[in-house]
Design an enzyme around this catalytic site. Structure first.
Site, short mmCIF file in Angstrom:
data_model
loop_
_atom_site.label_atom_id
_atom_site.label_comp_id
_atom_site.label_asym_id
_atom_site.label_seq_id
_atom_site.Cartn_x
_atom_site.Cartn_y
_atom_site.Cartn_z
N THR A 190 76.04 50.56 79.10
CA THR A 190 76.22 52.00 79.27
C THR A 190 75.12 52.62 80.11
O THR A 190 75.33 53.64 80.76
CB THR A 190 76.31 52.67 77.87
N LYS A 204 73.22 54.17 71.45
CA LYS A 204 73.15 53.77 72.87
C LYS A 204 73.69 54.86 73.77
O LYS A 204 73.29 54.99 74.93
CB LYS A 204 73.84 52.42 73.09
O1 LIG Z 1 81.23 52.82 74.80
C1 LIG Z 1 81.50 52.57 75.95
C2 LIG Z 1 81.28 51.25 76.54
O2 LIG Z 1 80.99 50.29 75.57
C3 LIG Z 1 82.04 53.64 76.82
O3 LIG Z 1 80.98 54.42 77.19
P1 LIG Z 1 81.19 55.95 77.61
O4 LIG Z 1 81.75 56.66 76.41
O5 LIG Z 1 79.84 56.40 78.00
O6 LIG Z 1 82.15 55.96 78.75
#
Ligand SMILES: O=C(CO)COP(=O)(O)O
Ligand SMILES: NC(=O)C1=CN([C@@H]2O[C@H](COP(=O)(O)OP(=O)(O)OC[C@H]3O[C@@H](n4cnc5c(N)ncnc54)[C@H](OP(=O)(O)O)[C@@H]3O)[C@@H](O)[C@H]2O)C=CC1
Length: 313
Positions: free
Chosen positions: A235, A178
């Site tokens: 995300t 993701k």
């Molecule tokens: O995994 C995350 C939310 O579930 C955090 O995402 P980021 O690492 O893109 O900040």
């Protein structure tokens, strides 16, 4: 169960705050010059039930260790400290695929610490939300169903609700993949391509995640759950996400702080290697890998994706 968290970044610190609702927690970091407020998670004061230390053997006296380190740093940490980690229950929270070994965190742990019990904690959750006590649902994955159930209960709180699965492969692939798609979604929004383009990227990205994960033995329902679709939605739709912001900056041709943890950039490269091995088609991940390396422009990337041969959905 005696609990410690290894890695005092934003996520490790947030988990320490949340899990201290259940009892004492030790938070280990290699640079803990701060006292009760971690600059990586500003505005959050640690409760008294959290003990911060830079003494790893002391932290590892706990039987259950949550590993909150970036995916590309995990293997070196595990191999350097394999003796200390022997026989522990090790729960990874890293969302990425190791670029050198093309494996997820659970396989890295199994290789470096063969007698450790392995689990994965993943799902849609920003560190700042968890630390503020906002309601969050995560997936606890463990191939040993009995151990998974014990961990699920020990790590749930009134505002942190854990679902469990025995599909470790699916849970960790969802969390890793993701991040790659979130970079592509960020690029689309940053470049002003619009919400419809983002919806196309998220949907076709999910198809790509599902295709590769199936080849690697994941269950489709895991990808459709919190650790896959749930985290993909979060995300790809929030400027709180570092992966989304990284893509957004690329799309908008703005600078981005290179010290920020952006798991999806290295993972995109790992994914293209894995997909080649497995014979899976991953056009969005391949484009993100090229964008992250700077070998294609945003305009060319979108044109290449749009002009692929037309096919069935
Ligand atoms: O995994 C995350 C939310 O579930 C955090 O995402 P980021 O690492 O893109 O900040
Ligand atoms: N932030 C979030 O909202 C969420 C993050 N995650 C995942 O959690 C993992 C960690 O992310 P996050 O905490 O946000 O990252 P941060 O960038 O906030 O922190 C990373 C931490 O890892 C430490 N670190 C890096 N390399 C080593 C090493 N070799 N030995 C010891 N410590 C090391 C850093 O220490 P130092 O400060 O000394 O450099 C820092 O404390 C990632 O895989 C991420 O995808 C999962 C869900 C949510």
């Amino acid at each position: 169960m005696k609990l410690a968290i290894l890695g005092a970044g934003a996520f490790g610190t947030a988990l320490a705050v949340a899990l201290s609702a259940n009892g004492p927690v030790t938070l280990w970091g290699r640079s803990t010059g701060w006292s009760r407020e971690n600059p990586r998670l500003p505005g959050v004061t640690l409760p008294d039930a959290v003990t911060v230390t830079d003494d790893l053997p002391r932290a590892a006296q706990a039987d259950t260790l949550l590993l909150a380190l970036p995916a590309q740093k995990l293997n070196d940490f595990l191999t350097a400290n394999a003796r200390i980690l022997r026989g522990k229950t090790l729960i990874s929270t890293a969302k990425g695929i190791d670029l050198t070994r093309l494996t997820g965190p659970s396989q890295l742990i199994a290789t470096a610490c063969p007698d450790a019990a392995v689990a994965v904690l993943t799902g849609p959750s920003f560190a700042a939300d968890i630390a503020r006590g906002l309601p969050t649902a995560l997936t606890l994955a463990c191939t040993d169903a009995g151990r998974g159930k014990v961990l699920q209960h020990a790590l749930s709180t009134p505002v942190l609700r854990l679902y469990r699965t025995t599909d470790v492969t699916g849970a960790e692939l969802g969390g890793a993949l993701k991040n790659v798609i979130a970079i592509a979604a960020g690029v689309a929004i940053g470049a002003g391509l619009g919400d419809s383009a983002r919806a196309a990227i998220v949907t076709r990205g999910f198809a790509e995640m599902s295709r590769l994960s199936a080849r690697l033995g994941a269950r489709p329902e895991t990808l459709a759950g919190l650790s896959g679709l749930g985290d993909l939605m979060l995300t790809c739709s929030s400027m709180q996400s570092r992966n989304f912001r990284f893509g957004h900056a690329k799309g908008a041709r703005q600078d981005f702080d290179a010290a920020t943890t952006v798991e999806g950039a290295a993972t995109a490269l790992a994914v293209t290697g894995l997909a080649r091995q497995m014979g899976a088609d991953v056009p969005i991940a391949a484009m993100v890998a090229q964008l992250a390396q700077g070998s294609v422009s945003v305009g060319d990337a979108m044109e290449l994706l749009m002009n692929r041969p037309l096919k069935e959905e």
